[in-house]
Design a protein around this motif. Sequence first.
Motif, mmCIF file in Angstrom:
data_model
loop_
_atom_site.group_PDB
_atom_site.id
_atom_site.type_symbol
_atom_site.label_atom_id
_atom_site.label_comp_id
_atom_site.label_asym_id
_atom_site.label_seq_id
_atom_site.Cartn_x
_atom_site.Cartn_y
_atom_site.Cartn_z
ATOM 1 N N ASN A 187 0.847 -1.194 0.000
ATOM 2 C CA ASN A 187 0.000 0.000 0.000
ATOM 3 C C ASN A 187 0.885 1.247 0.000
ATOM 4 O OD1 ASN A 187 0.242 1.168 2.908
ATOM 5 N ND2 ASN A 187 -0.121 -1.009 3.263
ATOM 6 N N GLU A 188 0.286 2.372 -0.300
ATOM 7 C CA GLU A 188 1.047 3.608 -0.486
ATOM 8 C C GLU A 188 1.756 4.053 0.788
ATOM 9 O OE1 GLU A 188 -2.117 6.051 -1.910
ATOM 10 O OE2 GLU A 188 -1.595 5.727 -4.021
ATOM 11 N N TYR A 189 1.113 3.887 1.936
ATOM 12 C CA TYR A 189 1.755 4.272 3.203
ATOM 13 C C TYR A 189 3.069 3.527 3.376
ATOM 14 C CZ TYR A 189 2.941 4.080 8.155
ATOM 15 O OH TYR A 189 3.633 4.113 9.333
ATOM 16 N N TYR A 190 3.028 2.209 3.186
ATOM 17 C CA TYR A 190 4.218 1.399 3.441
ATOM 18 C C TYR A 190 5.308 1.668 2.412
ATOM 19 C CZ TYR A 190 6.746 -2.479 5.556
ATOM 20 O OH TYR A 190 7.687 -3.238 6.224
ATOM 21 N N LEU A 191 4.918 1.887 1.159
ATOM 22 C CA LEU A 191 5.904 2.208 0.124
ATOM 23 C C LEU A 191 6.663 3.487 0.454
ATOM 24 C CD1 LEU A 191 4.035 1.391 -3.218
ATOM 25 C CD2 LEU A 191 5.869 0.073 -2.143
ATOM 26 N N ASN A 192 5.980 4.419 1.122
ATOM 27 C CA ASN A 192 6.615 5.700 1.471
ATOM 28 C C ASN A 192 7.681 5.555 2.552
ATOM 29 O OD1 ASN A 192 5.255 7.314 -0.370
ATOM 30 N ND2 ASN A 192 3.555 7.742 1.024
ATOM 31 N N LEU A 193 7.761 4.397 3.190
ATOM 32 C CA LEU A 193 8.808 4.161 4.192
ATOM 33 C C LEU A 193 10.123 3.729 3.550
ATOM 34 C CD1 LEU A 193 6.878 2.203 6.995
ATOM 35 C CD2 LEU A 193 7.073 4.674 6.667
ATOM 36 N N ILE A 194 10.061 3.374 2.268
ATOM 37 C CA ILE A 194 11.249 2.859 1.572
ATOM 38 C C ILE A 194 12.162 4.000 1.143
ATOM 39 C CG2 ILE A 194 12.056 1.614 -0.493
ATOM 40 C CD1 ILE A 194 9.427 0.021 -0.397
ATOM 41 N N LYS A 195 13.463 3.823 1.349
ATOM 42 C CA LYS A 195 14.469 4.741 0.804
ATOM 43 C C LYS A 195 14.931 4.145 -0.522
ATOM 44 C CE LYS A 195 15.980 6.301 5.382
ATOM 45 N NZ LYS A 195 17.090 6.338 6.372
ATOM 46 N N TRP A 196 14.331 4.620 -1.594
ATOM 47 C CA TRP A 196 14.490 3.970 -2.893
ATOM 48 C C TRP A 196 15.899 4.103 -3.461
ATOM 49 C CZ3 TRP A 196 11.008 0.639 -4.703
ATOM 50 C CH2 TRP A 196 9.720 0.668 -4.132
ATOM 51 N N ASP A 197 16.676 5.060 -2.954
ATOM 52 C CA ASP A 197 18.051 5.200 -3.454
ATOM 53 C C ASP A 197 19.009 4.214 -2.788
ATOM 54 O OD1 ASP A 197 17.869 6.394 -0.988
ATOM 55 O OD2 ASP A 197 19.027 8.180 -1.513
ATOM 56 N N ASP A 198 18.497 3.449 -1.828
ATOM 57 C CA ASP A 198 19.311 2.434 -1.146
ATOM 58 C C ASP A 198 18.919 1.060 -1.677
ATOM 59 O OD1 ASP A 198 20.632 0.692 0.494
ATOM 60 O OD2 ASP A 198 19.694 1.368 2.365
ATOM 61 N N PRO A 199 19.775 0.398 -2.451
ATOM 62 C CA PRO A 199 19.422 -0.912 -3.012
ATOM 63 C C PRO A 199 19.206 -1.982 -1.952
ATOM 64 C CG PRO A 199 21.747 -0.434 -3.389
ATOM 65 C CD PRO A 199 21.140 0.825 -2.854
ATOM 66 N N ASN A 200 19.742 -1.748 -0.737
ATOM 67 C CA ASN A 200 19.604 -2.717 0.344
ATOM 68 C C ASN A 200 18.616 -2.280 1.414
ATOM 69 O OD1 ASN A 200 21.641 -4.470 -0.767
ATOM 70 N ND2 ASN A 200 23.167 -3.001 -0.052
ATOM 71 N N ASP A 201 17.729 -1.354 1.050
ATOM 72 C CA ASP A 201 16.778 -0.846 2.029
ATOM 73 C C ASP A 201 15.964 -1.989 2.648
ATOM 74 O OD1 ASP A 201 15.266 1.654 3.103
ATOM 75 O OD2 ASP A 201 13.702 0.287 2.418
ATOM 76 N N PRO A 202 15.917 -2.098 3.976
ATOM 77 C CA PRO A 202 15.240 -3.236 4.618
ATOM 78 C C PRO A 202 13.727 -3.236 4.414
ATOM 79 C CG PRO A 202 15.986 -1.647 6.258
ATOM 80 C CD PRO A 202 16.592 -1.230 4.964
ATOM 81 N N ILE A 203 13.104 -2.055 4.336
ATOM 82 C CA ILE A 203 11.659 -2.009 4.128
ATOM 83 C C ILE A 203 11.329 -2.493 2.717
ATOM 84 C CG2 ILE A 203 9.579 -0.583 4.261
ATOM 85 C CD1 ILE A 203 11.146 -0.841 6.911
ATOM 86 N N LYS A 204 12.145 -2.088 1.762
ATOM 87 C CA LYS A 204 11.976 -2.586 0.393
ATOM 88 C C LYS A 204 12.098 -4.106 0.371
ATOM 89 C CE LYS A 204 13.971 -2.321 -4.259
ATOM 90 N NZ LYS A 204 15.098 -1.829 -5.084
ATOM 91 N N ARG A 205 13.045 -4.634 1.120
ATOM 92 C CA ARG A 205 13.264 -6.078 1.134
ATOM 93 C C ARG A 205 12.070 -6.815 1.745
ATOM 94 N NH1 ARG A 205 16.778 -9.900 0.061
ATOM 95 N NH2 ARG A 205 17.288 -11.563 1.525
ATOM 96 N N ILE A 206 11.402 -6.198 2.694
ATOM 97 C CA ILE A 206 10.229 -6.817 3.311
ATOM 98 C C ILE A 206 9.096 -6.987 2.300
ATOM 99 C CG2 ILE A 206 8.333 -6.458 4.977
ATOM 100 C CD1 ILE A 206 10.412 -5.121 6.830
ATOM 101 N N ILE A 207 8.887 -6.008 1.435
ATOM 102 C CA ILE A 207 7.649 -5.940 0.657
ATOM 103 C C ILE A 207 7.813 -6.101 -0.852
ATOM 104 C CG2 ILE A 207 7.581 -3.421 0.284
ATOM 105 C CD1 ILE A 207 4.647 -5.617 1.502
#
Length: 366
Positions: free
Chosen positions: A36-56
């Motif tokens: 969802n949009e809220y959770y996507l906004n927690l991602i730091k997209w310039d970090d390829p190893n971002d942990p929130i990105k890895r979760i979702i």
Amino acid sequence: MGNPKYLTRIDQISQLDKTEKEKLKKVTEKFVFRTNEYYLNLIKWDDPNDPIKRIIIPSMDELIEWGELDASNEHKYTVAPGLEHKYKDTALMLVSRVCGGICRFCFRKRVFLAGNREIMIDVEPGLEYIKKHKEITNVLLSGGDPLMLSTSKLENIISRLRKIDHVQIIRIGTKMVAFNPYRIIDDPKLIELLKKYSTPKKRIYIMTQFNHPREITDVAIEAINLLKEAGTELANQTPLIRGINDSPETLAELFRKLSFIGVPPYYVFQCRPTKGNKAYSVPIEEGYEIFRKATAMVSGLAKRARFAMSHMTGKIEVVGLDDEHIYMKYHRAAKPENYNKFLILKRNPEAYWLDDYEETLSLITV
């Protein structure tokens, strides 16, 4: 933000380029994708190893052949459609096949697959079973995520459980406080429901799932405070996941932040060997060392978690290591005779699950 939009197709993620979307469709054709949009906004997209990105966000590594869809053989304990009874005093009701987001390391991803019939569509058989089994004092609502049900449907289940005298505790296992805290903030009827049925003698417990400290946002804390004001008790459980919380510093920060906001760390789980989970899993002995070092960094109130695996035979807590052996204990057991049994096993640094150990050197009652 209010109620955020849900996204169920990888091509809806504008932060991914066209090539990446095309590649990841191979993953989403096999395992469901949802965010969802809220959770996507927690991602730091310039970090390829971002942990929130890895979760979702899906990974091609999910296509590595490994594990089983039902790694803990939950089907073995199914006693009615959508109802499991593994431990004497606890019943598990699978009441939803939808989540606010799909964790890529989900151990129950099978329930989201087409044709799966494990979710409770009709609550009657499950409730009848619980009524007849007076040893059941705890009922855990899970799925999927129970807070993805409408509040009226949730009330139908909770109100009927409250009419069963021997059911003392109702637990709601949810990641919505992390995935979409607006589900709680924007629904006063949900808070009224919890106030009504979480009573001084029969509490409702909200079992949160914060996997990484960055999920504990101001908005999430606002939702937590509303749940507390409603009279519910909270505790957090998380699996130990490669690339997300597999460092002592990150895990200690998670424990610390949870203790600051009054949500006790409850369990840290060994990642189950479920299909698609190889790249997210940490070997047991490495995981225990991470857990041990993390708990050494925090206060007593922040170190209440246990490191355990939800094995087919029970909840097995890892309690120690030496140069040659790993020590475990049945914290909960499917068979009563295994309660408090202490296991001594020869170390295997490559073991991801109890079954990977070749020999139990000793099994004693303590």
